[in-house]
Write a protein that holds these residues in place. Structure first.
Motif, PDB file in Angstrom:
ATOM      1  N   GLU A 111      -4.489  -0.428 -31.236  1.00 53.81           N
ATOM      2  CA  GLU A 111      -5.490  -1.231 -31.956  1.00 53.81           C
ATOM      3  C   GLU A 111      -5.840  -0.585 -33.297  1.00 53.81           C
ATOM      4  OE1 GLU A 111      -8.724  -1.499 -29.265  1.00 53.81           O
ATOM      5  OE2 GLU A 111      -7.915  -3.238 -28.182  1.00 53.81           O
ATOM      6  N   ALA A 112      -5.910   0.720 -33.308  1.00 50.41           N
ATOM      7  CA  ALA A 112      -6.212   1.429 -34.548  1.00 50.41           C
ATOM      8  C   ALA A 112      -5.094   1.257 -35.566  1.00 50.41           C
ATOM      9  CB  ALA A 112      -6.431   2.909 -34.266  1.00 50.41           C
ATOM     10  N   ARG A 113      -3.838   1.105 -35.071  1.00 45.97           N
ATOM     11  CA  ARG A 113      -2.713   0.905 -35.981  1.00 45.97           C
ATOM     12  C   ARG A 113      -2.746  -0.487 -36.603  1.00 45.97           C
ATOM     13  NH1 ARG A 113       2.092  -1.395 -36.230  1.00 45.97           N
ATOM     14  NH2 ARG A 113       1.842  -2.349 -34.153  1.00 45.97           N
ATOM     15  N   VAL A 114      -3.089  -1.458 -35.774  1.00 49.09           N
ATOM     16  CA  VAL A 114      -3.132  -2.842 -36.254  1.00 49.09           C
ATOM     17  C   VAL A 114      -4.379  -3.091 -37.098  1.00 49.09           C
ATOM     18  CG1 VAL A 114      -3.228  -5.262 -35.552  1.00 49.09           C
ATOM     19  CG2 VAL A 114      -1.825  -3.630 -34.262  1.00 49.09           C
ATOM     20  N   MET A 115      -5.511  -2.593 -36.619  1.00 46.35           N
ATOM     21  CA  MET A 115      -6.778  -2.761 -37.333  1.00 46.35           C
ATOM     22  C   MET A 115      -7.441  -1.396 -37.504  1.00 46.35           C
ATOM     23  SD  MET A 115      -8.328  -6.184 -35.543  1.00 46.35           S
ATOM     24  CE  MET A 115      -9.703  -6.198 -36.687  1.00 46.35           C
ATOM     25  N   PRO A 116      -7.088  -0.675 -38.554  1.00 48.30           N
ATOM     26  CA  PRO A 116      -7.638   0.677 -38.768  1.00 48.30           C
ATOM     27  C   PRO A 116      -9.165   0.655 -38.839  1.00 48.30           C
ATOM     28  CG  PRO A 116      -5.833   0.215 -40.282  1.00 48.30           C
ATOM     29  CD  PRO A 116      -6.182  -1.078 -39.628  1.00 48.30           C
ATOM     30  N   LYS A 117      -9.769   1.687 -38.299  1.00 45.77           N
ATOM     31  CA  LYS A 117     -11.223   1.803 -38.340  1.00 45.77           C
ATOM     32  C   LYS A 117     -11.696   2.068 -39.767  1.00 45.77           C
ATOM     33  CE  LYS A 117     -12.083   3.566 -33.671  1.00 45.77           C
ATOM     34  NZ  LYS A 117     -12.637   4.700 -32.887  1.00 45.77           N
ATOM     35  N   PRO A 118     -12.862   1.563 -40.117  1.00 47.27           N
ATOM     36  CA  PRO A 118     -13.427   1.886 -41.439  1.00 47.27           C
ATOM     37  C   PRO A 118     -13.628   3.395 -41.563  1.00 47.27           C
ATOM     38  CG  PRO A 118     -14.642   0.100 -40.368  1.00 47.27           C
ATOM     39  CD  PRO A 118     -13.728   0.665 -39.340  1.00 47.27           C
ATOM     40  N   GLU A 119     -13.623   3.875 -42.808  1.00 49.92           N
ATOM     41  CA  GLU A 119     -13.779   5.314 -43.041  1.00 49.92           C
ATOM     42  C   GLU A 119     -15.057   5.860 -42.415  1.00 49.92           C
ATOM     43  OE1 GLU A 119     -11.735   7.371 -44.273  1.00 49.92           O
ATOM     44  OE2 GLU A 119     -10.224   6.126 -45.221  1.00 49.92           O
ATOM     45  N   GLY A 120     -16.101   5.064 -42.472  1.00 53.25           N
ATOM     46  CA  GLY A 120     -17.377   5.523 -41.920  1.00 53.25           C
ATOM     47  C   GLY A 120     -17.343   5.726 -40.423  1.00 53.25           C
ATOM     48  N   GLU A 121     -16.379   5.053 -39.730  1.00 54.00           N
ATOM     49  CA  GLU A 121     -16.226   5.219 -38.293  1.00 54.00           C
ATOM     50  C   GLU A 121     -15.317   6.387 -37.956  1.00 54.00           C
ATOM     51  OE1 GLU A 121     -17.608   3.839 -35.818  1.00 54.00           O
ATOM     52  OE2 GLU A 121     -18.608   2.061 -36.612  1.00 54.00           O
ATOM     53  N   ARG A 122     -14.635   6.918 -38.976  1.00 53.87           N
ATOM     54  CA  ARG A 122     -13.702   8.027 -38.748  1.00 53.87           C
ATOM     55  C   ARG A 122     -14.176   9.336 -39.368  1.00 53.87           C
ATOM     56  NH1 ARG A 122      -8.980   8.056 -40.824  1.00 53.87           N
ATOM     57  NH2 ARG A 122      -9.253   6.618 -42.567  1.00 53.87           N
ATOM     58  N   ARG A 123     -15.026   9.232 -40.384  1.00 50.39           N
ATOM     59  CA  ARG A 123     -15.488  10.422 -41.109  1.00 50.39           C
ATOM     60  C   ARG A 123     -16.886  10.821 -40.660  1.00 50.39           C
ATOM     61  NH1 ARG A 123     -11.057  12.191 -44.292  1.00 50.39           N
ATOM     62  NH2 ARG A 123     -10.019  10.356 -45.167  1.00 50.39           N
ATOM     63  N   THR A 124     -17.087  12.110 -40.541  1.00 50.13           N
ATOM     64  CA  THR A 124     -18.404  12.628 -40.179  1.00 50.13           C
ATOM     65  C   THR A 124     -19.172  13.042 -41.434  1.00 50.13           C
ATOM     66  OG1 THR A 124     -17.646  14.910 -39.993  1.00 50.13           O
ATOM     67  CG2 THR A 124     -17.475  13.521 -38.020  1.00 50.13           C
ATOM     68  N   LEU A 125     -20.453  13.305 -41.250  1.00 46.24           N
ATOM     69  CA  LEU A 125     -21.245  13.815 -42.369  1.00 46.24           C
ATOM     70  C   LEU A 125     -20.676  15.149 -42.827  1.00 46.24           C
ATOM     71  CD1 LEU A 125     -23.666  13.690 -44.276  1.00 46.24           C
ATOM     72  CD2 LEU A 125     -25.053  14.758 -42.481  1.00 46.24           C
ATOM     73  N   GLY A 126     -20.189  15.943 -41.875  1.00 50.39           N
ATOM     74  CA  GLY A 126     -19.569  17.219 -42.235  1.00 50.39           C
ATOM     75  C   GLY A 126     -18.371  17.032 -43.140  1.00 50.39           C
ATOM     76  N   ASP A 127     -17.566  15.991 -42.881  1.00 45.66           N
ATOM     77  CA  ASP A 127     -16.417  15.689 -43.744  1.00 45.66           C
ATOM     78  C   ASP A 127     -16.890  15.349 -45.158  1.00 45.66           C
ATOM     79  OD1 ASP A 127     -14.678  15.998 -41.592  1.00 45.66           O
ATOM     80  OD2 ASP A 127     -14.801  13.865 -41.043  1.00 45.66           O
ATOM     81  N   ALA A 128     -17.944  14.542 -45.231  1.00 44.13           N
ATOM     82  CA  ALA A 128     -18.470  14.131 -46.537  1.00 44.13           C
ATOM     83  C   ALA A 128     -19.013  15.325 -47.314  1.00 44.13           C
ATOM     84  CB  ALA A 128     -19.566  13.077 -46.346  1.00 44.13           C
ATOM     85  N   ILE A 129     -19.736  16.203 -46.628  1.00 41.94           N
ATOM     86  CA  ILE A 129     -20.296  17.383 -47.290  1.00 41.94           C
ATOM     87  C   ILE A 129     -19.179  18.283 -47.800  1.00 41.94           C
ATOM     88  CG2 ILE A 129     -21.583  19.520 -46.877  1.00 41.94           C
ATOM     89  CD1 ILE A 129     -23.422  17.930 -45.025  1.00 41.94           C
ATOM     90  N   LYS A 130     -18.140  18.463 -47.002  1.00 47.52           N
ATOM     91  CA  LYS A 130     -17.013  19.312 -47.404  1.00 47.52           C
ATOM     92  C   LYS A 130     -16.344  18.773 -48.665  1.00 47.52           C
ATOM     93  CE  LYS A 130     -12.734  21.347 -45.603  1.00 47.52           C
ATOM     94  NZ  LYS A 130     -11.835  21.432 -44.412  1.00 47.52           N
TER      95      LYS A 130
END
Length: 370
Positions: free
Chosen positions: A51-70
């Protein structure tokens, strides 16, 4: 494709390891107590990956706040002034510890508010925070700064990275800051302080001698610059002929260069420093420990000078307020003061407006011909 294999643990119990290897993904491994559970999990996980291949998750559903801070630290923060980098890095480290594991899309205003409440009650947990915790945490002004830093991360994630559509931090009211300090030195206090600072440059006791205290304090009182701006000065920024100091954008808090007047007393002191050195280094106030870096702190010598001068409740930053108050009381407009202090708007200099009330009245009378 899932691979399930039976193993025997050191304790003799049977277990089933399930390994899913799918192109474009890291191998996923999980251990179960029965083959049925392993097969059930494998089917669900393979369906999820498909399902993730056919309909990729939005970035906000895959990225954490830690990713954003980094990413923010690597791309945005390093473009700011050194002093801002230091303070923001400390705040971001706290946010990472508190909420870094949460997905951006799942982070709520309630999560942020709970973290701010904890900050207000306990402090950030560093050396400064431990002292703050003893007094009941940080002030509302400090909480506002922490929230502002977090909002900057969300704004970049929305506008530049397209990771989110809205910021949960925008749903929170900004903590009301405490009134700004209005500690200004009187003329008598200023004279006593300069005398005490000059004494520190001449003391025989190596422990209490500070050759930079007097010139730095003199420059702070006569330019209104921040401590970091003065401490990081280089000789190329001083124009003795034009009686001017030029602050380069890279060395200022707001990344805005500006020119400051150099008083006769300050010019004389800088000439003395330059003449007394066998080798003139690029930095005017180089650190004794590392000449390639500016002096970082004068806390001990500053505290000693205040004690000798009989002055209480004064910080080095209050010298900037003293400079600003003198200029306003001598008729300098708030717009000119904002430019000299390096502020982008008049908001930060409004605290001095009441000092100019008499001058404004006189200007109005002159304009009306009275």
């Amino acid at each position: 494709m899932a691979c399930i294999r039976r193993i025997t643990t050191p304790s003799g119990l049977p277990r089933w390891d399930c390994i899913i290897v799918k192109r474009g993904h890291k191998a996923i491994t999980k251990r179960f107590t029965s083959k049925v559970l392993a097969e059930r999990w494998a089917r669900a996980k393979e369906l999820e990956l498909e399902e993730a291949r056919v309909m990729p998750k939005p970035e906000g559903e895959r990225r954490t706040l830690g990713d954003a801070i980094k990413r923010y630290e690597k791309t945005v923060l390093k473009q700011k002034a050194a002093s801002t980098q230091a303070t923001d890095a400390s705040r971001l480290a706290w946010w990472r510890a508190e909420l870094g594991a949460k997905l951006l899309a799942r982070l709520t205003a309630a999560d942020i508010k709970a973290a701010l409440d904890k900050l207000a009650a306990e402090g950030p947990g560093d050396a400064r925070g431990r002292r703050a915790a003893l007094a009941g945490g940080v002030s509302s002004t400090t909480s506002a700064h922490y929230l502002k830093t977090l909002r900057s991360v969300f704004n970049v994630a929305i506008r530049e990275w397209l990771w989110l559509k809205e910021s949960p931090a925008d749903k929170l009211a900004k903590p009301k800051p405490r009134p700004g300090r209005e500690r200004f030195l009187s003329e008598d206090e200023e004279a006593r302080l300069l005398a005490a600072c000059r004494e520190a440059t001449l003391r025989a006791d190596e422990k209490f001698r500070s050759p930079f205290l007097y010139p730095i304090v003199l420059l702070l009182l006569t330019t209104g610059a921040r401590f970091g701006e003065v401490a990081g000065l280089r000789w190329r920024q001083v124009d003795f002929a034009r009686r001017q100091i030029t602050l380069e954008a890279a060395g200022t808090k707001g990344r805005r260069g500006r020119a400051l007047p150099l008083s006769d007393a300050a010019a004389e002191e800088l000439r003395r420093l330059k003449g007394e050195r066998a080798t003139v280094t690029e930095l005017i106030f180089a650190s004794p420990a590392d000449p390639s870096k500016p002096v970082s702190s004068l806390k001990t010598s500053w505290a000693g000078a205040l004690k000798r001068a009989g002055i209480r409740g004064c910080t080095i930053h209050d010298l900037r307020h003293t400079y600003a108050s003198k200029l306003v009381m001598r008729g300098v407009s708030l717009s000119a003061l904002a430019e000299l202090l390096g502020h982008r708007s008049l908001e930060m200099v409004q605290r001095y407006a009441h000092l100019a009330s008499g001058h404004a009245l006189e200007e109005a009378r002159r304009a009306l011909g009275e």
